[in-house]
Scaffold this motif. Structure first.
Motif, PDB file in Angstrom:
ATOM      1  N   VAL A  21     -18.179  22.181  56.692  1.00  0.00           N
ATOM      2  CA  VAL A  21     -17.197  21.320  56.033  1.00  0.00           C
ATOM      3  C   VAL A  21     -17.481  21.255  54.539  1.00  0.00           C
ATOM      4  O   VAL A  21     -16.573  21.382  53.719  1.00  0.00           O
ATOM      5  CB  VAL A  21     -17.189  19.906  56.656  1.00  0.00           C
ATOM      6  CG1 VAL A  21     -16.367  18.944  55.808  1.00  0.00           C
ATOM      7  CG2 VAL A  21     -16.644  19.948  58.077  1.00  0.00           C
ATOM      8  N   ARG A  22     -18.743  21.086  54.169  1.00  0.00           N
ATOM      9  CA  ARG A  22     -19.095  21.014  52.748  1.00  0.00           C
ATOM     10  C   ARG A  22     -18.725  22.297  52.003  1.00  0.00           C
ATOM     11  O   ARG A  22     -18.325  22.256  50.838  1.00  0.00           O
ATOM     12  CB  ARG A  22     -20.588  20.726  52.586  1.00  0.00           C
ATOM     13  CG  ARG A  22     -20.941  19.298  52.860  1.00  0.00           C
ATOM     14  CD  ARG A  22     -22.385  18.991  52.491  1.00  0.00           C
ATOM     15  NE  ARG A  22     -22.756  17.704  53.030  1.00  0.00           N
ATOM     16  CZ  ARG A  22     -23.605  17.516  54.029  1.00  0.00           C
ATOM     17  NH1 ARG A  22     -24.215  18.541  54.585  1.00  0.00           N
ATOM     18  NH2 ARG A  22     -23.873  16.310  54.478  1.00  0.00           N
ATOM     19  N   LYS A  23     -18.861  23.438  52.670  1.00  0.00           N
ATOM     20  CA  LYS A  23     -18.535  24.723  52.041  1.00  0.00           C
ATOM     21  C   LYS A  23     -17.028  24.904  51.883  1.00  0.00           C
ATOM     22  O   LYS A  23     -16.580  25.719  51.083  1.00  0.00           O
ATOM     23  CB  LYS A  23     -19.079  25.875  52.881  1.00  0.00           C
ATOM     24  CG  LYS A  23     -20.586  25.991  52.849  1.00  0.00           C
ATOM     25  CD  LYS A  23     -21.045  27.119  53.759  1.00  0.00           C
ATOM     26  CE  LYS A  23     -22.555  27.187  53.856  1.00  0.00           C
ATOM     27  NZ  LYS A  23     -22.989  28.214  54.816  1.00  0.00           N
ATOM     28  N   ASN A  24     -16.246  24.169  52.676  1.00  0.00           N
ATOM     29  CA  ASN A  24     -14.789  24.353  52.688  1.00  0.00           C
ATOM     30  C   ASN A  24     -14.025  23.069  52.389  1.00  0.00           C
ATOM     31  O   ASN A  24     -12.917  22.876  52.892  1.00  0.00           O
ATOM     32  CB  ASN A  24     -14.367  24.885  54.066  1.00  0.00           C
ATOM     33  CG  ASN A  24     -14.908  26.264  54.333  1.00  0.00           C
ATOM     34  OD1 ASN A  24     -14.554  27.204  53.648  1.00  0.00           O
ATOM     35  ND2 ASN A  24     -15.779  26.386  55.309  1.00  0.00           N
ATOM     36  N   ILE A  25     -14.587  22.193  51.572  1.00  0.00           N
ATOM     37  CA  ILE A  25     -13.976  20.887  51.277  1.00  0.00           C
ATOM     38  C   ILE A  25     -12.505  20.996  50.865  1.00  0.00           C
ATOM     39  O   ILE A  25     -11.697  20.209  51.310  1.00  0.00           O
ATOM     40  CB  ILE A  25     -14.802  20.146  50.200  1.00  0.00           C
ATOM     41  CG1 ILE A  25     -16.111  19.721  50.806  1.00  0.00           C
ATOM     42  CG2 ILE A  25     -14.031  19.008  49.567  1.00  0.00           C
ATOM     43  CD1 ILE A  25     -16.356  18.267  50.965  1.00  0.00           C
ATOM     44  N   PRO A  26     -12.114  21.977  50.040  1.00  0.00           N
ATOM     45  CA  PRO A  26     -10.700  22.046  49.626  1.00  0.00           C
ATOM     46  C   PRO A  26      -9.732  22.240  50.797  1.00  0.00           C
ATOM     47  O   PRO A  26      -8.546  21.937  50.669  1.00  0.00           O
ATOM     48  CB  PRO A  26     -10.651  23.257  48.687  1.00  0.00           C
ATOM     49  CG  PRO A  26     -12.052  23.435  48.205  1.00  0.00           C
ATOM     50  CD  PRO A  26     -12.919  22.985  49.341  1.00  0.00           C
ATOM     51  N   ILE A  35     -17.766  12.328  55.613  1.00  0.00           N
ATOM     52  CA  ILE A  35     -19.141  12.798  55.811  1.00  0.00           C
ATOM     53  C   ILE A  35     -19.918  12.603  54.519  1.00  0.00           C
ATOM     54  O   ILE A  35     -19.501  13.063  53.467  1.00  0.00           O
ATOM     55  CB  ILE A  35     -19.168  14.281  56.231  1.00  0.00           C
ATOM     56  CG1 ILE A  35     -18.458  14.454  57.556  1.00  0.00           C
ATOM     57  CG2 ILE A  35     -20.598  14.790  56.302  1.00  0.00           C
ATOM     58  CD1 ILE A  35     -18.326  15.898  58.006  1.00  0.00           C
ATOM     59  N   ALA A  36     -21.039  11.943  54.641  1.00  0.00           N
ATOM     60  CA  ALA A  36     -21.869  11.704  53.454  1.00  0.00           C
ATOM     61  C   ALA A  36     -22.868  12.824  53.260  1.00  0.00           C
ATOM     62  O   ALA A  36     -23.266  13.480  54.147  1.00  0.00           O
ATOM     63  CB  ALA A  36     -22.597  10.387  53.588  1.00  0.00           C
TER      64      ALA A  36
END
Length: 36
Positions: A21-26, A35-36
């Protein structure tokens, strides 16, 4: 949904799911990600 629910749903570990998810935030709506 909790992280553990998503882990069961997608069949991958919570750590891996959060990293993806962090790698694909957009690709995710702002109101969906808590998500923190």
């Amino acid at each position: 949904m909790l992280d553990s629910d998503l882990e069961k749903l997608y069949g991958i570990g919570t750590k891996v799911l959060k990293q993806d998810v962090r790698k694909n935030i957009p690709r995710f709506p702002d109101d969906l990600i808590l998500i923190a």
